[in-house]
Design a protein around this motif. Sequence first.
Motif, PDB file in Angstrom:
ATOM      1  N   ARG A 330      46.956  43.528  35.591  1.00  0.00           N
ATOM      2  CA  ARG A 330      45.096  44.142  35.880  1.00  0.00           C
ATOM      3  C   ARG A 330      44.757  43.500  34.281  1.00  0.00           C
ATOM      4  NH1 ARG A 330      46.622  49.715  37.293  1.00  0.00           N
ATOM      5  NH2 ARG A 330      47.047  50.838  34.554  1.00  0.00           N
ATOM      6  N   GLU A 331      45.494  43.391  33.344  1.00  0.00           N
ATOM      7  CA  GLU A 331      44.819  42.822  32.600  1.00  0.00           C
ATOM      8  C   GLU A 331      45.126  40.912  32.879  1.00  0.00           C
ATOM      9  OE1 GLU A 331      43.595  43.427  29.489  1.00  0.00           O
ATOM     10  OE2 GLU A 331      43.319  46.011  30.333  1.00  0.00           O
ATOM     11  N   LEU A 332      45.582  40.823  33.226  1.00  0.00           N
ATOM     12  CA  LEU A 332      46.274  39.228  34.359  1.00  0.00           C
ATOM     13  C   LEU A 332      45.291  39.302  35.368  1.00  0.00           C
ATOM     14  CD1 LEU A 332      50.477  39.454  34.332  1.00  0.00           C
ATOM     15  CD2 LEU A 332      48.320  37.724  32.868  1.00  0.00           C
ATOM     16  N   PRO A 338      41.590  32.870  41.592  1.00  0.00           N
ATOM     17  CA  PRO A 338      41.695  33.646  43.472  1.00  0.00           C
ATOM     18  C   PRO A 338      42.710  34.403  43.438  1.00  0.00           C
ATOM     19  CG  PRO A 338      39.440  32.596  43.124  1.00  0.00           C
ATOM     20  CD  PRO A 338      40.032  32.073  41.668  1.00  0.00           C
ATOM     21  N   GLU A 339      43.923  33.239  43.612  1.00  0.00           N
ATOM     22  CA  GLU A 339      44.680  34.120  43.901  1.00  0.00           C
ATOM     23  C   GLU A 339      45.877  34.781  43.625  1.00  0.00           C
ATOM     24  OE1 GLU A 339      47.913  31.488  46.326  1.00  0.00           O
ATOM     25  OE2 GLU A 339      47.276  30.157  45.269  1.00  0.00           O
ATOM     26  N   TRP A 340      45.901  34.321  42.205  1.00  0.00           N
ATOM     27  CA  TRP A 340      46.354  34.601  41.366  1.00  0.00           C
ATOM     28  C   TRP A 340      45.486  36.443  41.527  1.00  0.00           C
ATOM     29  CZ3 TRP A 340      51.861  34.140  40.717  1.00  0.00           C
ATOM     30  CH2 TRP A 340      51.787  33.284  40.930  1.00  0.00           C
ATOM     31  N   ARG A 341      44.803  36.751  40.843  1.00  0.00           N
ATOM     32  CA  ARG A 341      44.099  37.714  40.859  1.00  0.00           C
ATOM     33  C   ARG A 341      44.105  38.934  42.689  1.00  0.00           C
ATOM     34  NH1 ARG A 341      39.930  35.829  39.659  1.00  0.00           N
ATOM     35  NH2 ARG A 341      38.383  36.264  42.263  1.00  0.00           N
ATOM     36  N   ALA A 342      44.372  37.774  42.928  1.00  0.00           N
ATOM     37  CA  ALA A 342      44.740  39.433  44.720  1.00  0.00           C
ATOM     38  C   ALA A 342      46.411  40.205  44.090  1.00  0.00           C
ATOM     39  CB  ALA A 342      44.133  38.179  45.860  1.00  0.00           C
ATOM     40  N   LEU A 345      46.079  42.536  41.268  1.00  0.00           N
ATOM     41  CA  LEU A 345      45.351  43.368  42.122  1.00  0.00           C
ATOM     42  C   LEU A 345      45.949  44.643  43.126  1.00  0.00           C
ATOM     43  CD1 LEU A 345      41.656  41.934  42.240  1.00  0.00           C
ATOM     44  CD2 LEU A 345      43.010  43.888  40.446  1.00  0.00           C
ATOM     45  N   ALA A 346      46.932  43.852  43.827  1.00  0.00           N
ATOM     46  CA  ALA A 346      47.852  44.552  44.631  1.00  0.00           C
ATOM     47  C   ALA A 346      49.335  44.292  44.113  1.00  0.00           C
ATOM     48  CB  ALA A 346      48.552  43.234  45.525  1.00  0.00           C
ATOM     49  N   GLU A 347      49.609  43.661  42.387  1.00  0.00           N
ATOM     50  CA  GLU A 347      50.963  44.761  42.258  1.00  0.00           C
ATOM     51  C   GLU A 347      50.484  45.323  40.780  1.00  0.00           C
ATOM     52  OE1 GLU A 347      54.182  43.927  41.809  1.00  0.00           O
ATOM     53  OE2 GLU A 347      53.753  42.842  43.470  1.00  0.00           O
ATOM     54  N   SER A 348      49.271  46.067  40.858  1.00  0.00           N
ATOM     55  CA  SER A 348      48.510  47.561  40.266  1.00  0.00           C
ATOM     56  C   SER A 348      47.996  48.220  41.225  1.00  0.00           C
ATOM     57  CB  SER A 348      47.416  46.765  39.205  1.00  0.00           C
ATOM     58  OG  SER A 348      46.599  46.371  39.242  1.00  0.00           O
ATOM     59  N   LEU A 360      42.493  39.951  48.874  1.00  0.00           N
ATOM     60  CA  LEU A 360      44.002  38.904  49.083  1.00  0.00           C
ATOM     61  C   LEU A 360      43.994  38.049  50.620  1.00  0.00           C
ATOM     62  CD1 LEU A 360      46.701  41.922  48.595  1.00  0.00           C
ATOM     63  CD2 LEU A 360      46.837  40.120  47.977  1.00  0.00           C
ATOM     64  N   ALA A 361      42.707  38.912  51.146  1.00  0.00           N
ATOM     65  CA  ALA A 361      42.448  38.049  52.768  1.00  0.00           C
ATOM     66  C   ALA A 361      41.833  36.897  52.498  1.00  0.00           C
ATOM     67  CB  ALA A 361      42.198  38.965  53.076  1.00  0.00           C
ATOM     68  N   GLN A 362      40.952  36.994  51.077  1.00  0.00           N
ATOM     69  CA  GLN A 362      39.707  35.740  51.262  1.00  0.00           C
ATOM     70  C   GLN A 362      41.304  34.535  50.296  1.00  0.00           C
ATOM     71  OE1 GLN A 362      37.679  37.590  48.188  1.00  0.00           O
ATOM     72  NE2 GLN A 362      36.118  38.405  49.833  1.00  0.00           N
ATOM     73  N   ALA A 363      42.093  34.779  49.376  1.00  0.00           N
ATOM     74  CA  ALA A 363      42.991  34.174  49.251  1.00  0.00           C
ATOM     75  C   ALA A 363      43.909  33.444  50.014  1.00  0.00           C
ATOM     76  CB  ALA A 363      43.938  34.939  47.714  1.00  0.00           C
ATOM     77  N   ALA A 364      44.057  34.269  50.818  1.00  0.00           N
ATOM     78  CA  ALA A 364      44.322  33.981  52.490  1.00  0.00           C
ATOM     79  C   ALA A 364      43.640  32.921  52.946  1.00  0.00           C
ATOM     80  CB  ALA A 364      45.037  35.478  52.755  1.00  0.00           C
ATOM     81  N   GLU A 365      43.129  33.202  53.411  1.00  0.00           N
ATOM     82  CA  GLU A 365      41.900  31.893  53.882  1.00  0.00           C
ATOM     83  C   GLU A 365      41.918  30.870  52.907  1.00  0.00           C
ATOM     84  OE1 GLU A 365      40.960  32.369  56.536  1.00  0.00           O
ATOM     85  OE2 GLU A 365      41.064  34.432  57.384  1.00  0.00           O
TER      86      GLU A 365
END
Length: 903
Positions: A330-332, A338-342, A345-348, A360-365
Amino acid sequence: MTPEHRLVGRDSHVSALTDLVTASVTGARSAVVLGATGSGRTSLLDIAAHTAARAGCRVLAACGGQAEPERPFGLLRQLFGPVLPEIAKLPAHLRRELHLALGITAEPGTLNHLVLRTATVELLTRISTSTSPTVVLVDDMHLADTASHELLSFVLCGLDTANVAIVVTTRGFARPCWAIGPTTVIELEPLGPPLAAQLVDALPWQVTGCARLDVLRRAQGNPLALVELARAASPEGTMSHRARELFGHRVRAMPAETARLLLYAAAHHDGDLRAVMLASGMGNDLTAWEPAESADLITIARGRIVFHHPLIQQTAYEYASAGHRAVVHRELAKVSPPEWRAWHLAESTVLAEETVAETLAQAAEAALERGAFEAAARAFERSAEYTPATDERTSRYAKALHAANYVGDPTWLRDLHAKLVGSATDQHVLAAAAVSAAHAMALDGRQCEAFSLAHNILSSTNPAEAGTALMLISLMASIAFQSGLREHYRAVSSSFGELCADDGTHSDLLPRDVRPAAREFIRALEDPARALRLVRTDDAAVHRALDGYAEIIRRKCYGVVAFLADEPEQCVTAMQPLLTALDTQQVRGIDLGFLPAVAASMIATGHWEQAGHLLCKLRAIALLRRHRYLAVDAKALQDELSALRGEPPAWTDDVPLDLFENGATHARVQRASGIAALVNGDNDGAFRQLRTLFTADGLPRHPYLAIRSLTELALAAALSGRAQEIAPIVRNARAYAHAHPSDRMIITLHHAEALLGDTDDVEEHYRVAATHLSASRWPLHHAMAQLHYAQWLRRQRRSLDARPLLLAALDTFERLRVQGMSGITRRELRATGVGGQQAESPLAKLTAQQQEIVRHAAQGLRNREIAERMYLSPRTVGSHLHHAYAKLGVRGRHQLREVVGDS
């Protein structure tokens, strides 16, 4: 690591070490094995120990990690423990030094290191005999105590005692300063991607889909990391206790702040120092990293954090609790792009949450826009897993499947297809998904299952979009070519006949502009005669250039049509963008299936070096992505090249594949085996291999590829005295050539008819095969026709007529490096009266064909007259003369008579 997979890719290293050990019976040998932790050093040493024991050698073994580093000569005590009785037989002064070093006696006095070295060498000499050599094995030399290290280093570099071999392992890749002289250095480099994939796929715990690709990327070719990261990605969910302890004590030894930073770095796979420092709240203070750098765990340079071993990173991550890891992610997420933020968030997050899914979908696009299909597929798949709404989840799985189709990993595609089918109800979505799933099955070599899936979807859903339906039929046609099964071809014809005219609707699968070319592509796969007409018709859709992605598809359609029409140069030209993408490692999974045709075209036109490079790359990617039939295709085509050049096969490992439903691959495998048998003089074996390309009644098992081996089959039949057995095949070939009158088929049939020699017009058949205007487009086949025609002429006592044909054939064989055929042609030339040129002759600088042309020119013949005598074109004669002038140092033909003289 278990014995069956721990030494994947180390065959040459094992061979080098076992040879060294077995050679100890004739003299002193020493070797140093270098490599990173987990590269297989210990396993290699185990094999050396077993080899030595089987050979009757005495084995003395020790491990630096098991010695007592605080006590001198701890490793020496491990080594010489089994031979203590032998020490008692040494002279008193030598025995005393060894006893002092080993702690056997406590006599007063200072240890004499020079005498100790002499005593060690003398001991090894005494216990070694010609019938019982000694093999000394030391693992982890870098962990040995200082005293033992210095002593063994001296012995290693100065050993000249017969019947002793010393092998030590040490960490790293720099040759140690003490490994000098004749010491063999064996470096265990990281495994290449294909071998790394082979190791992962052989593990008892299966890792599939994107998790497998992630393991291959993170492990960086380290065998231990591949095993343990695969274990962690499997249902077991964690590394083995042994692997955790291997690095765990080093991580636990770090101060609290350093361990905390290591966790942040391990969680953030990007290695961005700035993000880690911001997320951890450490700001610009880098001092907390110093213990990790001093302990050789990481390196920090140019704003990046690099772990020295993949398992250090995994260990640092696994030692933290799940709650602590979630906080770190969450801190990271707050400080990452954006790509890594997604992903953070998923890992937390544990439960489905649309906010995370949308991120995650936005990162995929974004990944799709930059052409990063694997990253896009991974993000869409993870997004779908966090999506609460069924329809939206289905849509995201569909997008993941579409993106993963460009990657081409069959297991990943099948996994995604299964997830999508479980929730999808929209017929268009199901049809589009079937394209990706069927493509995955085809790449995996399961052609019948792939064809059935595509055909059933086409029949049951009746896709509303003509583009989608046409894409399904195109895929079915491609599968039919690979399978070679006639029922598949019939189903393609039936489905295509039922397809309505293009309705002009949009389709993500097949752009509207390229649909006419796709229709021609399907028709060409149905009928080879139509393929030839399309290539020769300038206004055909496959010839009309398009824009953007449609142009890429159009070129692939044209390349396949050209291959089917026996136009190899046009095939290679059309597929050039794929070759460029392959060179830049950006080739898409859906495009790889076109490359065997390109490689075969390169082989046919004599571009063997390019074909070899292409096949190496194709096989590497096929093994990495588990495209089984492509891996076998690449091996078969490379085996054909190796056989022609008289070389051993490039690859000896086999990939399991059902050849019944992979008819195109079967044709390539049998052709390679037949050619290898012919080259080795096994004419009966060649006949058996090549005869399987046709049914009992002479029909080709593969409608396109089988007939292209007719010349080789006819040669094997003629040489083995079984010409009459292939009469039905030749009869069918005549009908095929009549319906499909490509230049290559005309030449092939005439060559085969001539070889069988069962008609009155044998010479006419030979003449057409050897002198056809297009024959030179297939250099090897042309040279073979020239050689066979010349051999026939010589049997008719027409040696002078045979000579120019042999010279031309020899030129081609030497250029292609076909050693066996070159030797046969030279023997035929000698039989016609052309002996080897003396070394001092000016003509020795020229090729055999250039020599003959120069002789004719020196006699006053014009280029056209020379061309008629040598079955060449005047332009070719002129080109040879131009090169000959440069080699001979003359300016024109008026100087040739003086140069040639009596040569």
